[in-house]
Design an enzyme around this catalytic site. Structure first.
Site, short mmCIF file in Angstrom:
data_model
loop_
_atom_site.label_atom_id
_atom_site.label_comp_id
_atom_site.label_asym_id
_atom_site.label_seq_id
_atom_site.Cartn_x
_atom_site.Cartn_y
_atom_site.Cartn_z
N ASN A 11 0.86 -1.19 0.00
CA ASN A 11 0.00 0.00 0.00
C ASN A 11 0.90 1.24 0.00
O ASN A 11 1.70 1.42 0.92
CB ASN A 11 -0.90 -0.06 1.25
CG ASN A 11 -1.84 1.11 1.32
OD1 ASN A 11 -1.44 2.24 1.05
ND2 ASN A 11 -3.09 0.88 1.69
N HIS A 14 0.99 6.21 1.90
CA HIS A 14 1.71 7.14 2.76
C HIS A 14 2.93 7.78 2.10
O HIS A 14 3.52 8.70 2.66
CB HIS A 14 2.01 6.50 4.11
CG HIS A 14 0.72 6.20 4.83
ND1 HIS A 14 -0.20 7.19 5.12
CD2 HIS A 14 0.14 5.03 5.19
CE1 HIS A 14 -1.27 6.64 5.69
NE2 HIS A 14 -1.08 5.33 5.73
N HIS A 47 -5.64 3.65 -1.65
CA HIS A 47 -6.95 4.04 -1.13
C HIS A 47 -7.22 5.49 -1.55
O HIS A 47 -6.56 6.41 -1.07
CB HIS A 47 -6.94 3.90 0.40
CG HIS A 47 -8.25 4.20 1.06
ND1 HIS A 47 -8.42 4.07 2.42
CD2 HIS A 47 -9.44 4.62 0.58
CE1 HIS A 47 -9.67 4.39 2.73
NE2 HIS A 47 -10.31 4.74 1.62
N ARG A 49 -9.29 8.27 -0.89
CA ARG A 49 -10.27 8.69 0.12
C ARG A 49 -11.10 9.84 -0.41
O ARG A 49 -10.65 10.62 -1.25
CB ARG A 49 -9.55 9.10 1.41
CG ARG A 49 -8.87 7.96 2.13
CD ARG A 49 -8.37 8.41 3.51
NE ARG A 49 -9.45 8.47 4.46
CZ ARG A 49 -9.65 7.58 5.44
NH1 ARG A 49 -8.84 6.57 5.61
NH2 ARG A 49 -10.67 7.72 6.25
N ARG A 53 -6.90 12.90 1.07
CA ARG A 53 -5.82 13.32 1.97
C ARG A 53 -4.47 12.75 1.57
O ARG A 53 -3.44 13.29 1.92
CB ARG A 53 -6.14 12.94 3.42
CG ARG A 53 -6.10 11.47 3.68
CD ARG A 53 -6.32 11.15 5.14
NE ARG A 53 -7.67 11.48 5.57
CZ ARG A 53 -8.23 10.95 6.66
NH1 ARG A 53 -7.54 10.13 7.42
NH2 ARG A 53 -9.46 11.27 6.99
N GLU A 74 -8.73 0.61 -3.16
CA GLU A 74 -9.57 0.69 -1.95
C GLU A 74 -10.45 1.92 -2.03
O GLU A 74 -9.97 3.01 -2.36
CB GLU A 74 -8.68 0.81 -0.71
CG GLU A 74 -7.96 -0.45 -0.37
CD GLU A 74 -7.15 -0.27 0.91
OE1 GLU A 74 -7.24 0.79 1.56
OE2 GLU A 74 -6.41 -1.19 1.25
N THR A 105 -8.37 3.57 8.56
CA THR A 105 -9.61 2.79 8.51
C THR A 105 -9.74 2.01 9.81
O THR A 105 -9.03 1.05 10.04
CB THR A 105 -9.56 1.83 7.30
OG1 THR A 105 -9.10 2.58 6.17
CG2 THR A 105 -10.91 1.25 6.99
N GLU A 155 -11.33 -9.22 3.09
CA GLU A 155 -10.04 -8.91 3.70
C GLU A 155 -10.28 -8.74 5.20
O GLU A 155 -11.06 -7.88 5.62
CB GLU A 155 -9.44 -7.63 3.09
CG GLU A 155 -8.10 -7.29 3.74
CD GLU A 155 -7.27 -6.30 2.94
OE1 GLU A 155 -7.40 -6.24 1.71
OE2 GLU A 155 -6.48 -5.58 3.58
N HIS A 198 -3.84 -4.53 7.71
CA HIS A 198 -3.94 -3.35 8.55
C HIS A 198 -3.04 -3.48 9.77
O HIS A 198 -3.21 -4.38 10.58
CB HIS A 198 -5.37 -3.03 9.03
CG HIS A 198 -5.55 -1.55 9.29
ND1 HIS A 198 -5.12 -0.96 10.43
CD2 HIS A 198 -6.02 -0.56 8.50
CE1 HIS A 198 -5.35 0.35 10.35
NE2 HIS A 198 -5.90 0.61 9.19
#
Ligand code: PXP
Length: 248
Positions: A11, A14, A47, A49, A53, A74, A105, A155, A198
């Site tokens: 992922n 970030h 993801h 969003r 962000r 996502e 999340t 998931e 996660h």
């Protein structure tokens, strides 16, 4: 029971978080995704969003154009995100709950309460050829509902297991791990493909990787953070090594 190769989805959200902190053009999440692929990632997760962000619409365009591995997109179950997914038709779509004020999340999706809306929501995504995954807690009722609405994948949310580990609450951690183990088996028995993710780190990944029904892990925050110290390629390779060791 299954014990096929465990896939690693990296992922890259970030990387975009760091970029956006300064409003600059770098670091580029697409560049990170390409490096992750070279280091052995089996897929890339991003993801988008509602508040943008981290990942932006342009990042999704860039990922779709540049990736050679599957994109796991996502998204929240909103009509805006559905339209974006239908335009891009990524390999997989993972439906996640999303609250504007949360930092990440926080829990799994509430499928039981929204069963008919979610069934209608995912039908066009499936028809477009996307594998639909539902991000969910280790809860039998939610898993049964995910199966009924026609999801192909669930998931399992490993956040609570990882939090208990970090807090030194090892009895609670082990109880959550037992729940994850039991629910992975249950979901697999229904014919669902099981993924997990996660909060996973070098310390917490192995017991999850050892669950034979789990086919894919999606890991982001720890990998991107650890890359500051060790580099993205070496961090991914070490995660891959730990996963393979646990699987063997
Ligand atoms: N899987 C899902 C469905 C997620 O929403 C996230 C966080 O965006 C992850 C995996 C990765 O979590 P982390 O960044 O804590 O590794």
């Amino acid at each position: 029971m299954t014990n096929g190769k465990l896939r690693l989805g990296v992922n890259i959200d970030h990387v975009a978080t760091v970029r956006n902190a300064r409003g600059s053009a770098y670091p580029d999440p697409v560049r990170a995704a390409k490096l992750a692929e070279e280091a052995g990632a089996d897929g890339i997760t991003a993801h988008l969003r509602e508040d943008r962000r981290h990942i932006s619409d342009a990042d999704i365009d860039g990922l779709m154009a540049a990736l050679t591995t599957p994109l796991n997109f996502e998204m929240a179950a909103t009509s805006e995100m559905q339209a974006i997914a239908l335009r891009h038709k990524p390999h997989a779509v993972c439906i996640v709950p999303e609250k504007r004020e949360e930092r990440t999340t926080e829990g799994g999706l509430e499928v039981v309460r929204e069963e008919s809306r979610l069934a209608d929501f995912i039908a066009p995504l499936r028809e477009a050829g996307c594998r639909v995954s539902i991000f969910i807690g280790a809860d039998q009722d939610q898993i049964e509902a995910a199966h009924r609405i026609g999801a192909q994948v669930i998931e399992l949310h490993t956040g609570a297991y990882c939090d208990f580990h970090a807090e030194g609450r090892f009895d609670a951690r082990d109880a959550e791990l037992a729940r994850l183990r039991e629910m992975a088996r249950f979901a697999h028995g229904l014919g669902l493909e099981v993924h997990a993710g996660h909060g996973l780190t070098f310390e917490t990944v192995q017991p999850i990787a050892a669950l034979p029904e789990v086919m894919e892990l999606n890991i982001g925050h720890f990998i991107i953070g650890e890359s500051i110290f060790s580099g993205l390629g070496p961090t991914i390779k070490e995660m891959r090594r730990l996963m393979d060791e646990a699987r063997a």
